[in-house]
Design a protein around this motif. Sequence first.
Motif, PDB file in Angstrom:
ATOM      1  N   THR A 128       0.821  -1.211   0.000  1.00 57.36           N
ATOM      2  CA  THR A 128       0.000   0.000   0.000  1.00 57.36           C
ATOM      3  C   THR A 128       0.858   1.266   0.000  1.00 57.36           C
ATOM      4  O   THR A 128       1.933   1.306   0.590  1.00 57.36           O
ATOM      5  CB  THR A 128      -0.940  -0.029   1.234  1.00 57.36           C
ATOM      6  OG1 THR A 128      -1.818  -1.129   1.092  1.00 57.36           O
ATOM      7  CG2 THR A 128      -1.751   1.247   1.355  1.00 57.36           C
ATOM      8  N   CYS A 131      -0.062   7.617   5.224  1.00 59.10           N
ATOM      9  CA  CYS A 131      -0.997   7.712   6.360  1.00 59.10           C
ATOM     10  C   CYS A 131      -0.261   7.526   7.682  1.00 59.10           C
ATOM     11  O   CYS A 131      -0.857   7.640   8.745  1.00 59.10           O
ATOM     12  CB  CYS A 131      -2.086   6.654   6.235  1.00 59.10           C
ATOM     13  SG  CYS A 131      -1.443   4.997   6.460  1.00 59.10           S
ATOM     14  N   ALA A 189       0.943   4.671   8.498  1.00 62.15           N
ATOM     15  CA  ALA A 189       0.601   3.282   8.896  1.00 62.15           C
ATOM     16  C   ALA A 189      -0.191   3.284  10.199  1.00 62.15           C
ATOM     17  O   ALA A 189       0.086   2.530  11.129  1.00 62.15           O
ATOM     18  CB  ALA A 189       1.862   2.433   9.012  1.00 62.15           C
ATOM     19  N   ILE A 190      -1.183   4.132  10.219  1.00 62.58           N
ATOM     20  CA  ILE A 190      -1.917   4.334  11.472  1.00 62.58           C
ATOM     21  C   ILE A 190      -2.638   3.067  11.940  1.00 62.58           C
ATOM     22  O   ILE A 190      -2.684   2.780  13.136  1.00 62.58           O
ATOM     23  CB  ILE A 190      -2.892   5.516  11.341  1.00 62.58           C
ATOM     24  CG1 ILE A 190      -3.485   5.845  12.706  1.00 62.58           C
ATOM     25  CG2 ILE A 190      -3.980   5.267  10.302  1.00 62.58           C
ATOM     26  CD1 ILE A 190      -4.181   7.189  12.746  1.00 62.58           C
ATOM     27  N   CYS A 191      -3.172   2.289  11.014  1.00 63.23           N
ATOM     28  CA  CYS A 191      -3.927   1.099  11.452  1.00 63.23           C
ATOM     29  C   CYS A 191      -3.018   0.049  12.096  1.00 63.23           C
ATOM     30  O   CYS A 191      -3.295  -0.396  13.213  1.00 63.23           O
ATOM     31  CB  CYS A 191      -4.732   0.534  10.285  1.00 63.23           C
ATOM     32  SG  CYS A 191      -5.942   1.730   9.682  1.00 63.23           S
ATOM     33  N   PRO A 192      -1.906  -0.354  11.419  1.00 59.87           N
ATOM     34  CA  PRO A 192      -1.014  -1.302  12.095  1.00 59.87           C
ATOM     35  C   PRO A 192      -0.458  -0.764  13.405  1.00 59.87           C
ATOM     36  O   PRO A 192      -0.181  -1.531  14.328  1.00 59.87           O
ATOM     37  CB  PRO A 192       0.106  -1.524  11.063  1.00 59.87           C
ATOM     38  CG  PRO A 192      -0.544  -1.228   9.752  1.00 59.87           C
ATOM     39  CD  PRO A 192      -1.519  -0.104  10.029  1.00 59.87           C
ATOM     40  N   CYS A 209      -4.108  -3.305   7.698  1.00 60.82           N
ATOM     41  CA  CYS A 209      -4.265  -2.249   6.698  1.00 60.82           C
ATOM     42  C   CYS A 209      -5.151  -2.775   5.579  1.00 60.82           C
ATOM     43  O   CYS A 209      -4.912  -3.855   5.039  1.00 60.82           O
ATOM     44  CB  CYS A 209      -2.894  -1.869   6.139  1.00 60.82           C
ATOM     45  SG  CYS A 209      -2.999  -0.799   4.687  1.00 60.82           S
ATOM     46  N   TYR A 210      -6.156  -1.989   5.237  1.00 61.37           N
ATOM     47  CA  TYR A 210      -7.074  -2.381   4.164  1.00 61.37           C
ATOM     48  C   TYR A 210      -6.727  -1.687   2.852  1.00 61.37           C
ATOM     49  O   TYR A 210      -7.479  -1.762   1.898  1.00 61.37           O
ATOM     50  CB  TYR A 210      -8.517  -2.077   4.570  1.00 61.37           C
ATOM     51  CG  TYR A 210      -8.924  -2.843   5.794  1.00 61.37           C
ATOM     52  CD1 TYR A 210      -9.353  -4.157   5.684  1.00 61.37           C
ATOM     53  CD2 TYR A 210      -8.821  -2.287   7.056  1.00 61.37           C
ATOM     54  CE1 TYR A 210      -9.685  -4.892   6.805  1.00 61.37           C
ATOM     55  CE2 TYR A 210      -9.152  -3.000   8.194  1.00 61.37           C
ATOM     56  CZ  TYR A 210      -9.579  -4.301   8.060  1.00 61.37           C
ATOM     57  OH  TYR A 210      -9.904  -5.027   9.172  1.00 61.37           O
ATOM     58  N   GLY A 211      -5.594  -1.013   2.835  1.00 64.04           N
ATOM     59  CA  GLY A 211      -5.114  -0.425   1.586  1.00 64.04           C
ATOM     60  C   GLY A 211      -5.878   0.793   1.129  1.00 64.04           C
ATOM     61  O   GLY A 211      -5.966   1.058  -0.072  1.00 64.04           O
ATOM     62  N   CYS A 212      -6.408   1.588   2.061  1.00 60.87           N
ATOM     63  CA  CYS A 212      -7.258   2.710   1.643  1.00 60.87           C
ATOM     64  C   CYS A 212      -6.460   3.803   0.942  1.00 60.87           C
ATOM     65  O   CYS A 212      -7.037   4.617   0.230  1.00 60.87           O
ATOM     66  CB  CYS A 212      -8.056   3.260   2.820  1.00 60.87           C
ATOM     67  SG  CYS A 212      -7.142   4.347   3.922  1.00 60.87           S
ATOM     68  N   TYR A 213      -5.115   3.824   1.088  1.00 63.83           N
ATOM     69  CA  TYR A 213      -4.310   4.821   0.369  1.00 63.83           C
ATOM     70  C   TYR A 213      -3.988   4.356  -1.053  1.00 63.83           C
ATOM     71  O   TYR A 213      -3.314   5.063  -1.781  1.00 63.83           O
ATOM     72  CB  TYR A 213      -3.018   5.105   1.138  1.00 63.83           C
ATOM     73  CG  TYR A 213      -3.112   6.329   2.030  1.00 63.83           C
ATOM     74  CD1 TYR A 213      -4.204   6.511   2.880  1.00 63.83           C
ATOM     75  CD2 TYR A 213      -2.136   7.320   2.017  1.00 63.83           C
ATOM     76  CE1 TYR A 213      -4.315   7.614   3.686  1.00 63.83           C
ATOM     77  CE2 TYR A 213      -2.238   8.436   2.824  1.00 63.83           C
ATOM     78  CZ  TYR A 213      -3.326   8.580   3.659  1.00 63.83           C
ATOM     79  OH  TYR A 213      -3.438   9.696   4.464  1.00 63.83           O
TER      80      TYR A 213
HETATM   81  S1  SF4 Z   1      -6.061   1.157   5.914  1.00 61.79           S
HETATM   82 FE1  SF4 Z   1      -5.563   3.182   5.097  1.00 61.79          FE
HETATM   83  S2  SF4 Z   1      -5.202   4.455   6.909  1.00 61.79           S
HETATM   84 FE2  SF4 Z   1      -5.083   2.320   7.590  1.00 61.79          FE
HETATM   85  S3  SF4 Z   1      -2.887   1.803   7.471  1.00 61.79           S
HETATM   86 FE3  SF4 Z   1      -3.841   1.192   5.535  1.00 61.79          FE
HETATM   87  S4  SF4 Z   1      -3.550   2.926   4.142  1.00 61.79           S
HETATM   88 FE4  SF4 Z   1      -3.203   3.670   6.248  1.00 61.79          FE
END
Ligand code: SF4
Length: 216
Positions: A148, A152, A154-157, A163-167
């Motif tokens: 990904t 961001c 890597a706020i979720c980890p 990480c769901y790859g929203c970027y």
């Molecule tokens: S899901 Fe989005 S906000 Fe969360 S770590 Fe992945 S890219 Fe960053």
Amino acid sequence: MSSPPKQEGSPPKQSLAVWKFASCDGCQLSLLDCEDELLLLGQRLEISYFLEASSATVAGPYDVSLVEGSITTPHDAERIQEVRRSSRALITIGACATTGGIQALRNFADVEEFASIVYASPEYVSTLDTSTPISAHVAVVPCLGPVTHAGCGAICPAYDRGCYGCYGPMEAPNTPALNARMAELGCEEVDLVRVYRTFHAGADSFRQASEAHERR
Ligand code: SF4
Ligand code: SF4
């Protein structure tokens, strides 16, 4: 939980187990709220262990385990190891399992002091000083972080969530390497298709990664 009879010649069903650790049961109730979808799920999976739904259980090993709740007691720290050993793929559900939940407030305080205030006989309470996510104890199926785009932080980890790859995809993502690791940990083709089909399903690299597994 009963399920419809197996069709002649149909492939064997995958087995599903749902486990509770320190939690409010809300995540399991959310699963039970999926009433129509549960019927469909029952046609495709053997729901082998789900005490919130039924006291009837089938012994493991299980193909997929869903885990609710955090680790807060010595007994649960041992039990999660057993759950991991009996599960081909292990997926955490909800904030408690992925980050330790609201009960992780104890991590910043004195648990013995809390227990002495809350319980009449705290000497009978066997608890850890911390509430920790499942991933702090056993391997949990990995996420899209390695493929990904950065930005961001890597706020979720950082909060022990996948990480769901929203970027969106990074430049030249090595999806084959990530897919191979996910497969080692028990992800099936259908899982690999789904993991890329979220926020950026149409991005070239994610689209190609999902289509490659859909065709197999
Ligand atoms: S899901 Fe989005 S906000 Fe969360 S770590 Fe992945 S890219 Fe960053
Ligand atoms: S994440 Fe924890 S507190 Fe939230 S609904 Fe699930 S079990 Fe309950």
